[in-house]
Design a protein around this motif. Sequence first.
Motif, mmCIF file in Angstrom:
data_model
loop_
_atom_site.group_PDB
_atom_site.id
_atom_site.type_symbol
_atom_site.label_atom_id
_atom_site.label_comp_id
_atom_site.label_asym_id
_atom_site.label_seq_id
_atom_site.Cartn_x
_atom_site.Cartn_y
_atom_site.Cartn_z
ATOM 1 N N ALA A 78 -21.926 -67.623 -4.355
ATOM 2 C CA ALA A 78 -22.659 -66.536 -3.778
ATOM 3 C C ALA A 78 -21.560 -66.063 -2.708
ATOM 4 N N TYR A 79 -21.520 -64.724 -2.873
ATOM 5 C CA TYR A 79 -20.701 -63.883 -2.385
ATOM 6 C C TYR A 79 -21.309 -63.034 -1.291
ATOM 7 N N LEU A 80 -21.882 -62.891 0.069
ATOM 8 C CA LEU A 80 -22.396 -61.813 1.406
ATOM 9 C C LEU A 80 -21.399 -60.671 1.856
ATOM 10 N N ILE A 81 -21.287 -59.585 0.744
ATOM 11 C CA ILE A 81 -20.928 -58.176 0.854
ATOM 12 C C ILE A 81 -21.796 -57.920 2.904
ATOM 13 N N VAL A 82 -20.454 -57.929 3.893
ATOM 14 C CA VAL A 82 -20.606 -56.899 4.839
ATOM 15 C C VAL A 82 -20.843 -55.430 5.428
ATOM 16 N N ASN A 83 -21.840 -54.395 5.020
ATOM 17 C CA ASN A 83 -21.448 -53.446 4.736
ATOM 18 C C ASN A 83 -22.531 -52.001 5.718
ATOM 19 N N ASP A 84 -22.177 -51.897 6.957
ATOM 20 C CA ASP A 84 -22.210 -50.847 7.306
ATOM 21 C C ASP A 84 -23.699 -51.190 7.562
ATOM 22 N N GLY A 85 -24.385 -51.478 7.857
ATOM 23 C CA GLY A 85 -26.086 -52.310 8.106
ATOM 24 C C GLY A 85 -26.424 -52.410 6.891
ATOM 25 N N PHE A 86 -26.068 -52.630 5.666
ATOM 26 C CA PHE A 86 -26.983 -52.633 4.425
ATOM 27 C C PHE A 86 -25.986 -53.704 3.934
ATOM 28 N N ASN A 87 -26.216 -54.852 4.195
ATOM 29 C CA ASN A 87 -24.906 -56.279 3.753
ATOM 30 C C ASN A 87 -26.318 -56.896 2.211
ATOM 31 N N VAL A 88 -25.266 -56.826 1.481
ATOM 32 C CA VAL A 88 -25.488 -57.339 -0.084
ATOM 33 C C VAL A 88 -25.719 -58.803 -0.331
ATOM 34 N N LEU A 89 -26.175 -59.408 -0.602
ATOM 35 C CA LEU A 89 -26.158 -61.042 -1.917
ATOM 36 C C LEU A 89 -25.592 -60.678 -2.520
ATOM 37 N N TRP A 90 -24.214 -60.878 -3.386
ATOM 38 C CA TRP A 90 -24.348 -60.708 -4.914
ATOM 39 C C TRP A 90 -24.498 -62.580 -5.352
ATOM 40 N N ASP A 91 -25.718 -62.135 -6.490
ATOM 41 C CA ASP A 91 -25.362 -63.965 -6.865
ATOM 42 C C ASP A 91 -25.978 -64.706 -6.205
ATOM 43 N N CYS A 92 -26.853 -66.330 -5.939
ATOM 44 C CA CYS A 92 -27.986 -67.036 -5.671
ATOM 45 C C CYS A 92 -27.558 -68.154 -5.889
ATOM 46 N N ILE A 93 -27.335 -69.084 -4.631
ATOM 47 C CA ILE A 93 -27.780 -70.728 -4.893
ATOM 48 C C ILE A 93 -28.600 -70.924 -4.477
#
Length: 274
Positions: A78-93
Amino acid sequence: MKKYICTTCGVQYPESNSEPEHCPICEEERQYVNPDGQSWTTHNELVESGNYQNIIKKEEEGLYSITTTPKVGIGQTAYLIVNDGFNVLWDCITYLDDETIAFIRSLGGIQAIALSHPHYYSRQADWAEVFDAPIYIHQDDEEWIMEPSESIRLWEGEELELTEGLNLHRLGGHFKGGAVLHWKNGDSGKGVLLTGDIIQVVSDTNWVSFMYSYPNLIPLPAKKVEEMANKVNRLPFNKLYNAFHKVIKENASLAVQHSADRYIKAVNGELFDT
């Protein structure tokens, strides 16, 4: 009552008094049932075993990978994008321990969970509950949701903006609703594409490929691959991450187009001297 997890694919099922009889995800031709037979576990059993941990690695500025060792289920990242207060988890484990929760919260938590395709739904409902985050799944893959959740947001069409600079694109292929995530500001503004299995980086990491079924080696039609390549051709990205820690570090957009051309020639019988 327990939430049972398929040991082969890592997908969790709703609470029940006994183990499910079948895992539809694994019984379908894009996955497989373990030759030793269907088996189940629970997240509590994984935690109590003391055998598992999540390895969190900073891949680049604003991007972290999360991978469980030893492997649980399919073993995806899984990937976590840390993005100016809006973080997105891409895919899941499947595995989620206190250390992982604390680390993610130290980065601002998760504001959205987005999935490429059903093989990585894992324990998405529990992740969403822990981080109070919505889950974005393309409507075309609704039938493969094994554990319903009020957090799930089904999206339609070919593109969905999660927030400025982070967009989901439906490519289909491996699954009808198969999606990729375009991170416009990734790689120092040159752009990043996160693809799960929808576009798969191969052993030679200058190339990618495309499959209907990876474990059963069922290819996609040339026409579909051409369509997928055309859809991503308009997206600016220099780097591409797949679901298994394979990365095209430079000129990834060009690599996808060259790979699609090679794939099409191969399935049309134009690549071989026979």
